[in-house]
Design an enzyme around this catalytic site. Structure first.
Site, PDB file in Angstrom:
ATOM      1  N   ARG A 271       0.612  11.550  -7.888  1.00 14.43           N
ATOM      2  CA  ARG A 271       0.797  11.138  -6.487  1.00 14.43           C
ATOM      3  C   ARG A 271       0.277   9.912  -6.253  1.00 14.43           C
ATOM      4  O   ARG A 271      -0.264   9.174  -7.227  1.00 14.43           O
ATOM      5  CB  ARG A 271       0.027  12.119  -5.747  1.00 14.43           C
ATOM      6  CG  ARG A 271      -1.241  12.878  -6.172  1.00 14.43           C
ATOM      7  CD  ARG A 271      -2.465  12.729  -5.545  1.00 14.43           C
ATOM      8  NE  ARG A 271      -2.592  11.655  -4.667  1.00 14.43           N
ATOM      9  CZ  ARG A 271      -3.392  10.510  -4.685  1.00 14.43           C
ATOM     10  NH1 ARG A 271      -3.917  10.139  -5.991  1.00 14.43           N
ATOM     11  NH2 ARG A 271      -3.443   9.645  -3.899  1.00 14.43           N
ATOM     12  N   GLY A 272       0.345   9.423  -4.969  1.00 12.90           N
ATOM     13  CA  GLY A 272       0.135   7.970  -4.557  1.00 12.90           C
ATOM     14  C   GLY A 272       1.448   7.070  -4.896  1.00 12.90           C
ATOM     15  O   GLY A 272       1.971   7.138  -5.817  1.00 12.90           O
TER      16      GLY A 272
ATOM     17  N   ARG B 168       9.881  13.489  -2.676  1.00  8.32           N
ATOM     18  CA  ARG B 168       9.118  13.224  -1.648  1.00  8.32           C
ATOM     19  C   ARG B 168       9.491  11.884  -0.809  1.00  8.32           C
ATOM     20  O   ARG B 168       9.758  10.982  -1.541  1.00  8.32           O
ATOM     21  CB  ARG B 168       7.561  12.809  -2.171  1.00  8.32           C
ATOM     22  CG  ARG B 168       6.992  14.136  -2.926  1.00  8.32           C
ATOM     23  CD  ARG B 168       5.534  13.735  -3.202  1.00  8.32           C
ATOM     24  NE  ARG B 168       4.616  13.836  -1.972  1.00  8.32           N
ATOM     25  CZ  ARG B 168       3.266  13.515  -1.928  1.00  8.32           C
ATOM     26  NH1 ARG B 168       2.876  12.747  -2.985  1.00  8.32           N
ATOM     27  NH2 ARG B 168       2.708  13.420  -0.766  1.00  8.32           N
TER      28      ARG B 168
ATOM     29  N   ASP C 137       1.889   3.927   1.996  1.00 11.82           N
ATOM     30  CA  ASP C 137       3.056   4.459   1.348  1.00 11.82           C
ATOM     31  C   ASP C 137       4.445   3.550   1.787  1.00 11.82           C
ATOM     32  O   ASP C 137       5.471   3.906   1.002  1.00 11.82           O
ATOM     33  CB  ASP C 137       3.195   5.938   1.791  1.00 11.82           C
ATOM     34  CG  ASP C 137       2.281   6.667   0.991  1.00 11.82           C
ATOM     35  OD1 ASP C 137       0.822   7.071   1.254  1.00 11.82           O
ATOM     36  OD2 ASP C 137       2.512   7.203  -0.296  1.00 11.82           O
TER      37      ASP C 137
ATOM     38  N   LYS D 173      -1.586   8.188   4.273  1.00 12.30           N
ATOM     39  CA  LYS D 173      -2.020   9.587   4.426  1.00 12.30           C
ATOM     40  C   LYS D 173      -2.333   9.823   5.789  1.00 12.30           C
ATOM     41  O   LYS D 173      -2.996   9.087   6.582  1.00 12.30           O
ATOM     42  CB  LYS D 173      -3.225   9.559   3.265  1.00 12.30           C
ATOM     43  CG  LYS D 173      -3.676  10.984   3.363  1.00 12.30           C
ATOM     44  CD  LYS D 173      -2.782  12.404   3.358  1.00 12.30           C
ATOM     45  CE  LYS D 173      -2.061  12.000   1.924  1.00 12.30           C
ATOM     46  NZ  LYS D 173      -0.914  12.797   2.071  1.00 12.30           N
TER      47      LYS D 173
HETATM   48  O1  MRU Z   1       0.359  12.426  -0.611  1.00 12.73           O
HETATM   49  P1  MRU Z   1      -0.518  11.481  -1.468  1.00 12.73           P
HETATM   50  O2  MRU Z   1      -1.527  11.635  -2.029  1.00 12.73           O
HETATM   51  O3  MRU Z   1       0.633  10.980  -2.546  1.00 12.73           O
HETATM   52  O4  MRU Z   1      -0.612  10.222  -0.564  1.00 12.73           O
HETATM   53  C1  MRU Z   1      -1.125   9.180  -1.012  1.00 12.73           C
HETATM   54  C2  MRU Z   1      -1.602   8.135  -0.060  1.00 12.73           C
HETATM   55  O5  MRU Z   1      -1.545   8.122   0.997  1.00 12.73           O
HETATM   56  C3  MRU Z   1      -2.129   6.703  -0.601  1.00 12.73           C
HETATM   57  O6  MRU Z   1      -2.904   6.154   0.274  1.00 12.73           O
HETATM   58  C4  MRU Z   1      -1.032   5.853  -0.775  1.00 12.73           C
HETATM   59  O7  MRU Z   1      -0.165   6.313  -1.586  1.00 12.73           O
HETATM   60  C5  MRU Z   1      -1.173   4.627  -1.455  1.00 12.73           C
HETATM   61  S1  MRU Z   1      -1.713   4.728  -2.950  1.00 12.73           S
HETATM   62  C6  MRU Z   1      -2.074   3.305  -3.755  1.00 12.73           C
END
Ligand code: MRU
Length: 355
Positions: A53-54, A96, A244, A255
């Site tokens: 994820r991320g 996603r 994101d 997030k």
């Molecule tokens: O749902 P996730 O864990 O994939 O969300 C991740 C985030 O919101 C991060 O802050 C974002 O992807 C930036 S990662 C460098």
């Protein structure tokens, strides 16, 4: 196949002997477990269930998933291959919806296939594997550039609040928001991080504190609802988060809970920074209102990380995974090409067009 291993040099995702190795992030912090993946179905579920994820890690994950998806194609002609490729790409894209990096990675793969459409399909497959490796390699370099740019904003002794995980685990091996922290520490700035736990999936508690401790950065875990009180008591100097998706006007999807932190930061006159590679920018979308927000299973809210139930099963639940922070709450966006300040359309354009 899975195996547990000692943490040497963490790479969130890598190719080894034509198999994909990813860290299963749902096992952290309890277990550092690597998964060895050789098919699209497993990789798709790994993305959906957030084993990986991320946003930047998703760009690489998507590209690598394409390789797994087309590997067994028996197509001989490009047009037949392209049909299969498009199907695979659409499928991965349905995993996603919010992080634009996933679609950026997929688009790079499609473009590469198109560009080489005159070559035999076998060759195109090799080129696509190479492209997925390039995406992985580039992320490492880009994160280090973001880190160096961002560290200019950090002073000795700063107390920095962050939410979710925008670190090693959200990228290939360094991080965006946390990359800034690592670079600042390297420069001897003696900083402390306050990590919001990040309900419901606890990326802050499980992942951010885990990796900060591994990297020997001072970190204090807080519940999300403690941020206002800390700010009021002058315990926070700066907020840094990842992103994101960034719309053309600088609005940022990140997030769920990021918007709360930005409102609080504005109220308490605390700078609010977003660190993001240019692959997180979506110039097709005018404002954050156009960004699709992933809605996740209510089970995530009804329990503590799928274990302890914390509410009656039949209670109404909503579970948006991201929120939008309007650009006027953002002090600056830190990119690999420089700092966008203020975070508005004109400045974004200027930075993007820099050589
Ligand atoms: O749902 P996730 O864990 O994939 O969300 C991740 C985030 O919101 C991060 O802050 C974002 O992807 C930036 S990662 C460098």
């Amino acid at each position: 196949m899975a195996y547990t291993g000692r943490l040497r040099k963490v790479k969130t995702i890598s190719w080894q002997n034509n198999k994909l190795i990813i860290i299963d992030q749902t096992r952290l912090p309890g277990q550092l477990r690597y998964l060895c993946i050789d098919n699209l179905k497993t990789m798709f579920m790994a993305i959906k269930e957030m084993k990986i994820r991320g946003a930047p890690a998703l760009a690489a994950a998507g590209a690598c998933a394409v390789v797994l998806g087309i590997r067994k194609s028996k197509a001989k002609k490009y047009l037949d291959f392209k049909k299969e490729l498009d199907k695979v790409v659409a499928h991965i894209g349905s995993s996603r919806p919010t992080a634009v990096n996933l679609f950026w990675g997929l688009e790079r793969m499609v473009k590469q296939a198109q560009y080489n459409s005159n070559k035999p399909v076998k060759k195109i497959k090799e080129i696509l594997l190479k492209e997925s490796k390039a995406i992985i390699q580039e992320d490492s370099l880009i994160c280090r550039k973001i880190a160096r740019e961002g560290a200019r904003l950090i002073k000795k002794g700063d107390n920095i609040l962050t939410i979710c995980n925008a670190g090693i685990l959200a990228t290939i091996d360094y991080g965006t928001a946390l990359g800034v922290i690592y670079e600042s520490k390297k420069q001897g700035k003696n900083i402390r991080v306050f990590a919001c736990e990040t309900r419901p999936l606890l990326q802050g508690a499980r992942l951010t504190t885990w990796e900060l401790k591994k990297m020997r950065v001072k970190v204090t875990l807080i519940c999300d609802n403690m941020a206002a009180s800390l700010m009021e008591n002058k315990k926070i100097d700066k907020v840094i988060t990842g992103a994101d998706r960034v719309a053309a006007n600088g609005d940022v999807a990140n997030k769920i809970g990021t918007y709360n932190m930005a409102v609080l930061a504005k109220f308490h006159n605390i700078p609010f920074y977003v660190a993001a590679p240019l692959s997180s920018f979506d110039f097709k979308l005018k404002t954050g209102k156009d960004i699709p927000i992933e809605q996740r299973d209510k089970k995530e809210v009804l329990s503590l990380f799928f274990k302890q139930p914390i509410a009656p099963k039949n209670v109404n639940v909503i579970n948006p995974a991201f929120d939008i922070t309007p650009h006027n709450l953002i002090t600056a966006i830190i990119t690999e090409k420089g700092i966008v300040r203020p975070a508005d359309k004109a400045n974004i354009k200027r930075i993007v067009n820099l050589k």
